[in-house]
Design a protein around this motif. Structure first.
Motif, PDB file in Angstrom:
ATOM      1  N   UNK A 168      -2.326  38.071  94.432  1.00  0.00           N
ATOM      2  CA  UNK A 168      -0.947  38.380  94.056  1.00  0.00           C
ATOM      3  C   UNK A 168      -0.035  37.638  95.031  1.00  0.00           C
ATOM      4  N   UNK A 169       0.682  36.635  94.531  1.00  0.00           N
ATOM      5  CA  UNK A 169       1.496  35.784  95.400  1.00  0.00           C
ATOM      6  C   UNK A 169       2.983  35.911  95.074  1.00  0.00           C
ATOM      7  N   UNK A 226      -4.854  30.094 101.420  1.00  0.00           N
ATOM      8  CA  UNK A 226      -4.544  31.454 100.984  1.00  0.00           C
ATOM      9  C   UNK A 226      -5.725  32.162 100.336  1.00  0.00           C
ATOM     10  N   UNK A 227      -6.740  31.418  99.918  1.00  0.00           N
ATOM     11  CA  UNK A 227      -7.875  32.019  99.221  1.00  0.00           C
ATOM     12  C   UNK A 227      -8.666  32.963 100.114  1.00  0.00           C
ATOM     13  N   UNK A 242       9.383  33.825  92.132  1.00  0.00           N
ATOM     14  CA  UNK A 242       8.487  34.559  91.237  1.00  0.00           C
ATOM     15  C   UNK A 242       7.379  35.248  92.017  1.00  0.00           C
ATOM     16  N   UNK A 243       6.919  36.389  91.470  1.00  0.00           N
ATOM     17  CA  UNK A 243       5.794  37.144  92.022  1.00  0.00           C
ATOM     18  C   UNK A 243       4.849  37.447  90.867  1.00  0.00           C
ATOM     19  N   UNK A 244       3.581  37.043  90.991  1.00  0.00           N
ATOM     20  CA  UNK A 244       2.620  37.300  89.918  1.00  0.00           C
ATOM     21  C   UNK A 244       1.204  37.011  90.399  1.00  0.00           C
ATOM     22  N   UNK A 245       0.183  37.536  89.682  1.00  0.00           N
ATOM     23  CA  UNK A 245      -1.194  37.157  90.013  1.00  0.00           C
ATOM     24  C   UNK A 245      -1.357  35.651  89.822  1.00  0.00           C
ATOM     25  N   UNK A 246      -2.089  35.033  90.726  1.00  0.00           N
ATOM     26  CA  UNK A 246      -2.243  33.578  90.710  1.00  0.00           C
ATOM     27  C   UNK A 246      -3.685  33.216  91.030  1.00  0.00           C
ATOM     28  N   UNK A 247      -4.215  32.238  90.295  1.00  0.00           N
ATOM     29  CA  UNK A 247      -5.543  31.720  90.631  1.00  0.00           C
ATOM     30  C   UNK A 247      -5.388  30.679  91.736  1.00  0.00           C
TER      31      UNK A 247
END
Length: 226
Positions: A40-41, A66-67, A54-59
């Motif tokens: 979640x970034x 960050x992983x 923006x804020x949302x789940x990200x692959x």
């Protein structure tokens, strides 16, 4: 952070926000197959005339800094014109890390007062008169790669129909994974796209979900692109 970075006025109401409620364990498994993790970034990019917020789940690719962030740890990753990529990493939860951060702020204020230098460094990096309004990038203009998980009946022609819809909206497929096959049971068709525009993606998924063979709304996850 955006005010400190860009000297702009912004409130949380202007930030597009999505949570993790649509993420399923199967998406985490497929992310691994693509060499990614789901995080979640909060993402912002300065394009000069407009700024992403923006804020949302990200692959996030496994190779990205960050992983590896997990548990109670938080990180801020930023790119500077001279310093390049920088990662600030540390515990963001718990009484001791939080107490330490608050105590540090109190000591900074006390030292400024004792030295008679209140306001030496503005709390938001920019002096109030230099903070200005900036245009927020409309989410439908966002451009990035995407992950789709399409739930469909395992019938001939379904993948071709989905591909035709994506092609019609100028969305290019990078890779496809399909697993599991039980008679009369829906299967997951998972796709990773090349960079596409959000407005085109939204239109394409609405059309795909209306197909007779599709049995559930398509899950969409944006992918991090440096």
């Amino acid at each position: 952070l955006m005010t400190m970075a860009y000297g702009m006025n912004i409130t949380h109401n202007e930030v597009v926000t999505e949570g993790i409620s649509n993420i399923e364990p199967i998406d985490i498994e497929f992310a691994r197959e693509f060499g990614c993790r789901i995080k979640l970034l909060a993402i912002s990019r300065n394009h000069g005339s407009h700024v992403e917020a923006r804020v949302h789940p990200t692959m996030v690719p496994d190779s990205h800094l960050l992983a590896s962030i997990s548990g109670a740890y938080n990180a801020v990753h930023f790119t500077g014109d001279m310093v390049g990529n920088v990662l600030l990493y540390g515990q963001g939860a718990g009484k001791m890390p939080t107490g330490s951060a608050v105590a540090a702020d109190v000591m900074d204020i006390a030292r400024d007062i004792a030295a008679g230098s209140v306001g030496r460094v503005p709390s938001l990096s920019y002096l109030p008169e230099h903070i200005r309004d900036r245009e927020i990038t409309p989410i439908d203009q966002l451009s990035c790669p995407y992950y789709f998980r399409i739930t469909a009946l395992d019938k001939p022609g379904v993948l071709a129909a989905v591909s035709n819809v994506l092609s019609k909206h100028k969305i290019s497929i990078e890779s496809v994974i399909q697993k599991g096959r039980e008679e009369n049971e829906p299967v997951s068709i998972v796709m990773q796209t090349h960079t596409a525009v959000e407005s085109a993606v939204s239109a394409a998924l609405a059309e795909i979900d209306a197909l007779e063979a599709i049995t559930a709304p398509t899950v969409k996850i944006r992918m991090l692109e440096d």
